[in-house]
Design an enzyme around this catalytic site. Structure first.
Site, PDB file in Angstrom:
ATOM      1  N   PHE A 175      12.793 -32.689-156.365  1.00  0.00           N
ATOM      2  CA  PHE A 175      11.470 -32.704-157.000  1.00  0.00           C
ATOM      3  C   PHE A 175      10.571 -31.693-156.322  1.00  0.00           C
ATOM      4  CE2 PHE A 175      11.260 -35.652-153.489  1.00  0.00           C
ATOM      5  CZ  PHE A 175      10.005 -35.467-152.943  1.00  0.00           C
ATOM      6  N   CYS A 176       9.492 -31.321-157.030  1.00  0.00           N
ATOM      7  CA  CYS A 176       8.468 -30.433-156.478  1.00  0.00           C
ATOM      8  C   CYS A 176       7.139 -30.804-157.143  1.00  0.00           C
ATOM      9  CB  CYS A 176       8.828 -28.965-156.697  1.00  0.00           C
ATOM     10  SG  CYS A 176       9.112 -28.534-158.424  1.00  0.00           S
ATOM     11  N   THR A 177       6.111 -30.002-156.966  1.00  0.00           N
ATOM     12  CA  THR A 177       4.780 -30.370-157.442  1.00  0.00           C
ATOM     13  C   THR A 177       4.702 -30.463-158.963  1.00  0.00           C
ATOM     14  OG1 THR A 177       3.831 -29.264-155.515  1.00  0.00           O
ATOM     15  CG2 THR A 177       2.320 -29.824-157.301  1.00  0.00           C
ATOM     16  N   VAL A 204       5.963 -33.938-159.505  1.00  0.00           N
ATOM     17  CA  VAL A 204       5.171 -35.076-159.057  1.00  0.00           C
ATOM     18  C   VAL A 204       3.948 -35.290-159.947  1.00  0.00           C
ATOM     19  CG1 VAL A 204       3.887 -36.054-157.110  1.00  0.00           C
ATOM     20  CG2 VAL A 204       5.938 -34.678-156.680  1.00  0.00           C
TER      21      VAL A 204
END
Length: 310
Positions: A175-177, A204
């Site tokens: 996952f990332c922003t 996220v």
């Protein structure tokens, strides 16, 4: 200010002439009084913008005229926060810097929704990886995730080579922003031979938008690349400020530290500069002069060109 919103988006697609498109997107953004940054490259577009809802809706039309459907993400802005002070459209070699040649972006991992993501978090056979940088992870993450401790995204491929094995780590979830870094990270891992690679769809920010409060697995706040610094679980501006010297997010206790100086240094700078006091002192002198100019500009009601930006 009360009607101002933040709009994020990205898309990987061929852009034949980024330079020509740059001028048009800049002119339309200035006409609509948009602030923020758009990155253009031959591989696609990536942007975060601030404006009124009406103006951003109008600019959405400009973007979709060129890029067709885009995964837009909306969030709120505090009344006293500008988000960005300028509007910039930049042409870059990559819309997210990764530094891996011959990467086939079509090999991206399987996009998963909130429910599927929770199942992956609970599966002991799945390795969960936070693809963001260490200063982002410091203020919030999924507790079961591995932290690569990178200082920039270009370090991620080497971390994978040193810490993960496609023969042993059959299933990897990342996952990332907002999702864009996972597009490249997952493609890299698929290309490197990892069997099953998953990525949190929309990152996220979309997770926090869609997850029910009583099932939220996120811990802490989420770092964002604008003047808000972070957002909380409600996607409202968080509690953190940012060190203008090293860019690390700062908590209330950081701001009370004896080494904190607005625009100049913070506890994280102090740790990073241990053993190189002479260079650190010279940098602090330069930063103090910059901060002085920022404050002089603010006293005149202007925004200093050297003031901290996104």
């Amino acid at each position: 200010m009360t009607d101002r919103r933040v709009l994020g988006f990205y898309k990987f697609m061929p852009v034949s002439d980024p330079g020509a498109l740059q001028h048009h997107l800049r002119a339309e953004g200035e006409r609509l009084n948009i602030k923020g940054t758009i990155l253009l490259a031959e591989e696609g577009v990536n942007g975060t913008l601030v404006g009124t809802q009406l103006d951003l809706r109008r600019y959405q039309k400009v973007l979709t005229d060129h890029f067709a459907e885009l995964p837009f993400k909306w969030s709120r802005l505090n009344e006293n926060n500008h988000g960005f002070y300028r509007f910039k459209v930049k042409v870059k070699p990559e819309i997210v810097s990764f530094g891996v040649e011959d990467l086939d972006i079509r090999l991206t991992g399987e996009h998963v929704n909130v429910e599927q993501w929770h199942a992956l978090l609970d599966d002991p056979d799945v390795v969960v990886v936070d693809t963001r940088n260490a200063y982002e992870v410091d203020i919030g993450t999924f507790p079961v995730a591995l932290n690569p401790q990178t200082t920039n995204f270009r370090e991620f491929p080497q971390w994978v080579k040193e810490h993960l094995d496609p023969d042993e780590n059959k299933r990897v979830a990342m996952f990332c922003t907002g999702g864009i870094r996972c597009e490249k990270a997952s493609a890299y891992m698929k290309q490197a031979g990892f069997e099953s690679v998953y990525q949190l769809d929309g990152g996220v920010l979309r997770y926090l938008e869609e997850v029910a409060p009583d099932t939220n697995r996120w811990s802490g706040e989420c770092f964002v690349f604008d003047q808000r610094v972070s957002v909380n679980a409600d996607l409202a501006q968080g509690q953190y400020q940012q060190c203008y010297a090293c860019r690390h997010p700062l908590s209330a206790s950081d701001l009370e530290s004896k080494v904190y100086e607005l625009g100049v240094s913070c506890p994280h700078c102090a740790i990073a500069s241990e053993g190189d006091e002479q260079a650190h002192a010279a940098r602090k002198t330069s930063l103090r002069e910059r901060q002085k100019q920022v404050e002089l500009a603010q006293s005149r009601g202007a925004q200093h060109i050297g003031a901290p930006q996104e």
